[in-house]
Design a protein around this motif. Sequence first.
Motif, PDB file in Angstrom:
ATOM      1  N   GLN A 155       0.862  -1.183   0.000  1.00 56.03           N
ATOM      2  CA  GLN A 155       0.000   0.000   0.000  1.00 56.03           C
ATOM      3  C   GLN A 155       0.894   1.227   0.000  1.00 56.03           C
ATOM      4  OE1 GLN A 155      -1.770   2.156   3.420  1.00 56.03           O
ATOM      5  NE2 GLN A 155      -3.653   1.031   2.943  1.00 56.03           N
TER       6      GLN A 155
ATOM      7  N   GLU B 103      -7.896   2.953   2.705  1.00 54.24           N
ATOM      8  CA  GLU B 103      -7.307   2.456   1.465  1.00 54.24           C
ATOM      9  C   GLU B 103      -6.032   3.217   1.127  1.00 54.24           C
ATOM     10  OE1 GLU B 103     -10.202   1.547  -1.811  1.00 54.24           O
ATOM     11  OE2 GLU B 103     -11.545   2.576  -0.418  1.00 54.24           O
TER      12      GLU B 103
ATOM     13  N   GLN C 268      -3.688  -2.622  -4.275  1.00 51.70           N
ATOM     14  CA  GLN C 268      -3.160  -2.392  -2.935  1.00 51.70           C
ATOM     15  C   GLN C 268      -4.001  -3.101  -1.892  1.00 51.70           C
ATOM     16  OE1 GLN C 268      -1.807   1.734  -2.211  1.00 51.70           O
ATOM     17  NE2 GLN C 268      -3.010   2.307  -3.997  1.00 51.70           N
ATOM     18  N   ARG C 269      -3.411  -3.263  -0.706  1.00 56.55           N
ATOM     19  CA  ARG C 269      -4.192  -3.794   0.413  1.00 56.55           C
ATOM     20  C   ARG C 269      -4.551  -2.663   1.367  1.00 56.55           C
ATOM     21  NH1 ARG C 269      -3.440  -9.437   3.083  1.00 56.55           N
ATOM     22  NH2 ARG C 269      -5.423  -8.609   3.794  1.00 56.55           N
TER      23      ARG C 269
ATOM     24  N   TRP D  12       1.052  -9.529   1.459  1.00 53.35           N
ATOM     25  CA  TRP D  12       0.052  -9.817   0.423  1.00 53.35           C
ATOM     26  C   TRP D  12      -0.803 -11.014   0.803  1.00 53.35           C
ATOM     27  CZ3 TRP D  12      -1.135  -6.284  -2.819  1.00 53.35           C
ATOM     28  CH2 TRP D  12      -0.165  -5.456  -3.407  1.00 53.35           C
TER      29      TRP D  12
END
Lengths: 458, 621
Positions: free
Chosen positions: B78, B217, B237-238, B300
């Motif tokens: 991220q 986010e 992204q996470r 991830w």
Amino acid sequence: MSKYSTSEDTIVALATAPGVGAIAVIRLSGKEAFSIASKMFKGKDPQKQESHTLHFGTIRDGERIIDEVVLGLFKGPKSFTKEDVVEISCHGSQYIVKEIIQLSLKLGARLAKPGEFTMRAFMNGQFDLAQAEAVADLINADSEAAHSAALSQMRGGFSQEIGSLRTELINFASLIELELDFSEEDVEFAQRDELRALVERLYKVISKLLKSFDYGNVIKKGIPTVIAGKPNAGKSTLLNALLNEEKAIVSDIPGTTRDFIEDEMVIDGVSFRFIDTAGIRETIDKIEAMGVAKTHEKMGQASLILYLFDLSTDSISEVLQEVNRLENLGKPFIAVGNKIDIAPVDKVEALRKNDHFVFISAGELENIDDLKEKISEKVHLENFKTGDTMVTNARHYEALLRTQSALQDVLRGLDNQVTNDFLAMDIRQALHHLGEITGEITTDDLLGNIFSKFCIGK
Amino acid sequence: MFQEYDVIVVGGGHAGCEAAYCAAKMGSKVLLATMNMNTIAQMSCNPAMGGVAKGQIVREIDALGGMSGIVSDKSMIQFRMLNMSKGPAMWSPRTQNDRMRFAEEWRLALERNPNVDFWQEMVTGLVVKNNKVTGIQTSLGLEIGAKAVVLTNGTFLNGLIHIGEKQFGGGRAGERSAKGITEQLVSLGFESGRMKTGTPPRVDGRSLDYSKMTEQEGDVNPGKFSFSDETKPLTQQRSCYITYTSEEVHDTLRKGFDRSPMFNGRIQGLGPRYCPSIEDKINRFAERNRHQIFVEPEGWDTVEVYVNGFSTSLPEDIQYEALKKIEGFENVKMFRPGYAIEYDFFQPTQLKNTLETKGVDNLYFAGQINGTTGYEEAACQGLMAGINAHNKINDKEPFILSRDEAYIGVLIDDLINKGTEEPYRMFTSRAEFRILLRQDNADLRLTDIGYNLGLADEKRVEEVNKKRTDLKHLLNDLNQKKVTPKEVNEVLTDMNSASLKEKQSLSQLIKRPELSIKKVKELTPVTNEYLDKYNDIILEQAEIQIKYDHYINKEKQMAEKMKNIETHRIPSAFDYDKLSALSAEGREKLKKISPETIGQASRISGVSPSDISILMVYLGK
């Protein structure tokens, strides 16, 4: 290397004002102060006496007696310079002073440089810088008001006021920094309108302090007072009457190199600086003729104008016309009618209705006290003796001026809605300049403040 | 078995990796000695790089030619540019990272350099001859020779872990502590101290109810750390999640206070004020009924989750009980409890501005051994120590960054002059010239320097030079190109910006608070076509320089003034005892640090402004 070597050598100088007085004090400071005194003093041996004692005796160069004196002994560190100090009170003759100083030099002392005693006191930790500056002012203080301004500065009144300003600014800056460095944290931030109110208030206080510099300066240097009038109105006589002593004053002759003369006197504890100028009419004519004249500049700088006229010769309409011009200048002034002893009574009565007038006879010393009273009244002497913090030091004045300008930048930034990082920059500038007076601000102060007040950290 | 090395780096954390990488890149033969090759470049605390002030440091490391930026980019999950609502000096890049990928990328970066050798074993001592380090000793009794040694021991020196009333030796959870080095250094005359830090529990992401939390986010248009095109921004992204503690959580935690090593005096080390444990927060700020918790994924694919904001050394049963009362954590499964760790550090006032110790020649310290905290702070010290170790053994000039050149300069100057009473973390407020030290211009500030050191590649310099040239042209044109009221007034009105009365240059329009360079681009077809030639980075740089030039120039002037005071040198063997007016503390500190200039002296903690004026008067400045 240093301009001022440390206490390696012993220094000597006249500690009282140069010139003729009843007594003069010569001061010796340094390691050899007592031994040098011992070699020239006939009486009890200073080296064997207690500190803080006075001893009567004579100063001798070999067998020759120079003067009868009183020695004051101060062993370091309980002395002005924190070194061994001997003060020789002798008769106030320039010849005697010169002889004693020369004798001290012969015995191993060195002539002190200007300000070196204060410098040593400072270097030896007697004062901080602001206090050392106040000492210098104290030494130069000629009037009661100047004395008390310098004293209050020395005692730290000024530092205190600046110090509390600084605390408020640090709080302000901390809030801003909090928002910058910890934006991710769950903390509440300061409202901009609150910040603005705070800066505006600080700005006012700084402005007030800056204004006090004018007063402070006046106290140090004397209130500039212009005596204006036609050449024959009796300006020199008036000055002499005020000074109350026969003193030869070179009168102002048009066309010579000197445009004006100055003299100082103390009225009611406040010092005045009298500036004698050419006549107003002449002045105004010059202005009309040349546009801007230097004399006008002098008038502009004056805090008080004494308009002197001759009651016996000048016409009422002429005098009233001048008074009218002075009123338009907007400066405090007193219209002084001279030669009341030979003036027509009806003329005096006609003018007396106007509050600006005082009638004297400079030559006969008539009503001089009335004039002095009027002078006190006009310049609001009470302004100069209040306990308010005053700025008298040019360095402090400059630092405050820069603080003010930085605060102005903060306000401008708020107007332009710039982000806090830019506001913070100007706040830091303000803090920096305040720090020049009291002590440097470090970012540690800001962070310490933040951590003690806010819950920070994930 | 071993050759004689140029530089031995002890420790394989963020500091050790940068030190080894930089010295090797510059040409030194380097040995990286670590207790465990499987834990090189561990993110011992949260899985993130950068943040306010720290992101600027990573950009600086990258501009100079270090690896932290590239490694972070390659392992990020991220990206967020923090502080975007503030001025450009505050914009701060931060990544969330895949912990395992991060460590792997670092190890591979080191392995790719043939100048780096590895040795897995505990280093127990130094070989010191005539006040000069000549190698290391290991627990197996081996002696390995080196011209210079960089110590980056992190929290391992006599590390002591606390969980509730239990305490045991260790450098990190599940890893041994290191013995011997502190004792030897103390016998050599070094002064050691104890510090404390802590870490929160890790939990099972599958056991959390994210629907009860607020999602955070990554940026819509994510950026990255490195100025090079070796790395690319993320395309997916996470997210992280935000939740809060409650009075109920606090009450549960309070039940364990009598068993807390923080409160019963078992922990003596100095902890950071800005990174307090949760028990510290509820104790010191009792009036707050909740504290923020960031829930950060560790990678991830892994289900492990980091509970940021919940650092604690309370007993594990209390930790677990309290966690369960947090919104969304009702069914939480804990992987590992949080703990506090105490470790040895050495007051950094014992260092020169090259990070070489004053006591032992060719010995360098970097990272937590110097009392700092944070990956970024450690990495940049490693970089500086690696560079300086290499330079010293090659008879090259010491490499020092000044306070107006880089956050790295601020950090080292602070450390060596002020020392630290708590783990030192970088804040933007520590820098007096933060408007100059922006993340966007780190390459303009430092890449040439990195290249001249032999660290940054030539390609980087070419890119920076091109950026400079483009920028110059663009700025010139923006000043020259003018638009007329007729051309733009209609659009300006639409943009809620005042109409023009006469011709105005584009840069004047950019200065308006409500306009940006992108909006100015949209004003007319001509401006659009013209500005289209430049990429976003150049446009942004031009915008910053135009919009904030008043403040930038002001700060440049201030920096010049500071340089002035830096030129007032203090003779090296200056006798401070001669000046009786100095405060006792000031004198002691001045003797200890022996500053080279009045400017440096003024930044030493305990040296008062009055001490400085005495010095200045004495030296006749």
